[in-house]
Design a protein around this motif. Structure first.
Motif, PDB file in Angstrom:
ATOM      1  N   GLY A  21       0.768  -1.147   0.073  1.00  0.00           N
ATOM      2  CA  GLY A  21      -0.065   0.016  -0.126  1.00  0.00           C
ATOM      3  C   GLY A  21       0.811   0.985   0.118  1.00  0.00           C
ATOM      4  O   GLY A  21       0.837   2.195   0.848  1.00  0.00           O
ATOM      5  N   ILE A  22       1.521   1.406  -0.838  1.00  0.00           N
ATOM      6  CA  ILE A  22       2.681   2.726  -1.215  1.00  0.00           C
ATOM      7  C   ILE A  22       1.795   3.712  -1.500  1.00  0.00           C
ATOM      8  O   ILE A  22       0.957   3.621  -2.615  1.00  0.00           O
ATOM      9  N   SER A  23       2.157   4.970  -1.020  1.00  0.00           N
ATOM     10  CA  SER A  23       1.640   6.310  -1.667  1.00  0.00           C
ATOM     11  C   SER A  23       2.806   7.123  -2.190  1.00  0.00           C
ATOM     12  O   SER A  23       3.675   7.268  -1.320  1.00  0.00           O
ATOM     13  N   LEU A  24       2.638   7.807  -3.275  1.00  0.00           N
ATOM     14  CA  LEU A  24       3.594   8.724  -3.548  1.00  0.00           C
ATOM     15  C   LEU A  24       3.216  10.172  -4.085  1.00  0.00           C
ATOM     16  O   LEU A  24       2.013   9.974  -4.751  1.00  0.00           O
ATOM     17  N   LYS A  25       3.502  10.974  -3.623  1.00  0.00           N
ATOM     18  CA  LYS A  25       3.204  12.303  -4.197  1.00  0.00           C
ATOM     19  C   LYS A  25       4.355  13.267  -4.569  1.00  0.00           C
ATOM     20  O   LYS A  25       5.390  13.094  -4.088  1.00  0.00           O
ATOM     21  N   LEU A  26       4.250  14.108  -5.687  1.00  0.00           N
ATOM     22  CA  LEU A  26       5.201  14.954  -5.941  1.00  0.00           C
ATOM     23  C   LEU A  26       4.471  16.472  -6.043  1.00  0.00           C
ATOM     24  O   LEU A  26       3.554  16.641  -6.556  1.00  0.00           O
ATOM     25  N   ASN A  27       5.083  17.128  -5.221  1.00  0.00           N
ATOM     26  CA  ASN A  27       4.187  18.691  -4.965  1.00  0.00           C
ATOM     27  C   ASN A  27       3.121  18.463  -4.541  1.00  0.00           C
ATOM     28  O   ASN A  27       2.149  19.321  -5.326  1.00  0.00           O
ATOM     29  N   GLY A  28       2.563  17.490  -3.905  1.00  0.00           N
ATOM     30  CA  GLY A  28       1.242  17.504  -3.371  1.00  0.00           C
ATOM     31  C   GLY A  28       0.201  16.793  -4.365  1.00  0.00           C
ATOM     32  O   GLY A  28      -0.878  16.447  -3.922  1.00  0.00           O
ATOM     33  N   GLU A  29       0.899  16.258  -5.522  1.00  0.00           N
ATOM     34  CA  GLU A  29      -0.040  15.636  -6.579  1.00  0.00           C
ATOM     35  C   GLU A  29       0.197  14.019  -6.503  1.00  0.00           C
ATOM     36  O   GLU A  29       1.395  13.822  -6.669  1.00  0.00           O
TER      37      GLU A  29
END
Length: 230
Positions: A21-29
């Motif tokens: 269940g990994i989550s990834l965000k770039l600059n909040g997106e």
């Protein structure tokens, strides 16, 4: 990201095998967090100073089973959270862990612990998460529902020599030997031995009980089993 100027390159983020269940965000997106066959997420773009990456690894409780050829572990599971294997130790449970089996329908609960032995922690290494689950103490005729506590394996054996279990039964064991239902006691136990090795079913010499007392021979030594019921 800190960069003197806008720069194009590929950043590789390693995804450990233990994470779910990994989550990834770039600059909040939110971005796709699917790893490639080598275990990496590749981010190719033009990067500028101030770009921010947020990568969160899921660490839910996993029930691990060994290969069926390890016959001693058939019918048993171990609890793992992220990269940490857990164990059940006697001081956290009012029963010998080997007498219990997990209620596989119960939901594991994480409990934060500041210091397992209630001692000061100047180095910040004693805080941890324990796992609590529903379980049953297997009796000779009937079973008793209990709450079972698990701690990280690395934290074991810091509060005395007590019974400890990594692999715990996942259902009632019908072939449990009668001596395993007993609480053992003895007139004397050697300092590096354990009274609980008397009836744990483990025949390895390093997990043993003896009444060895060096040159101080005992008169009339005894051992005893106490059962909860007839």
């Amino acid at each position: 990201i800190g960069a003197d100027e806008v720069t194009e390159f590929t950043l590789y983020l390693r995804v450990p095998y233990w994470s779910r269940g990994i989550s990834l965000k770039l600059n909040g997106e939110a971005l796709d967090a699917t790893a490639d066959e080598n275990g990496y997420i590749a981010l190719s773009r033009e990067w500028k100073s101030g770009d921010e990456i947020e990568l969160e690894f899921g660490m839910e409780v996993i029930f691990e089973q060994t290969n069926e050829k390890v016959t001693a572990n058939v019918g048993y599971v171990a609890l793992r959270r992220g990269p940490l294997v857990y164990c059940a130790e006697y001081p956290d449970n009012t029963f010998i862990p080997s007498r219990a089996y997990i209620d596989m329908n119960s939901t594991p609960e994480l409990v934060a612990i500041e210091s397992l032995d209630n001692q000061s922690d100047p180095y910040g290494v004693r805080d941890m998460y324990a796992i609590k689950m529903g379980a049953f103490i297997q009796g000779f005729e009937s079973d008793t529902p209990v709450e079972m506590t698990f701690i990280p394996f690395y934290a074991r054996l810091n509060r005395g020599r007590y019974p400890m279990q990594v692999f715990v039964a996942k259902e009632r064991l019908e072939d449990k030997p009668i001596q395993s239902y007993a609480i053992p006691s003895a007139s004397f136990t050697f300092s590096t031995d354990s009274i609980y090795s008397m009836n744990d079913g483990d025949k390895r010499l390093k997990t043993r009980w003896t009444s060895y007392a060096g040159a101080n021979l005992q008169r009339n030594p005894w051992v005893q089993y106490d059962f909860d019921s007839e």
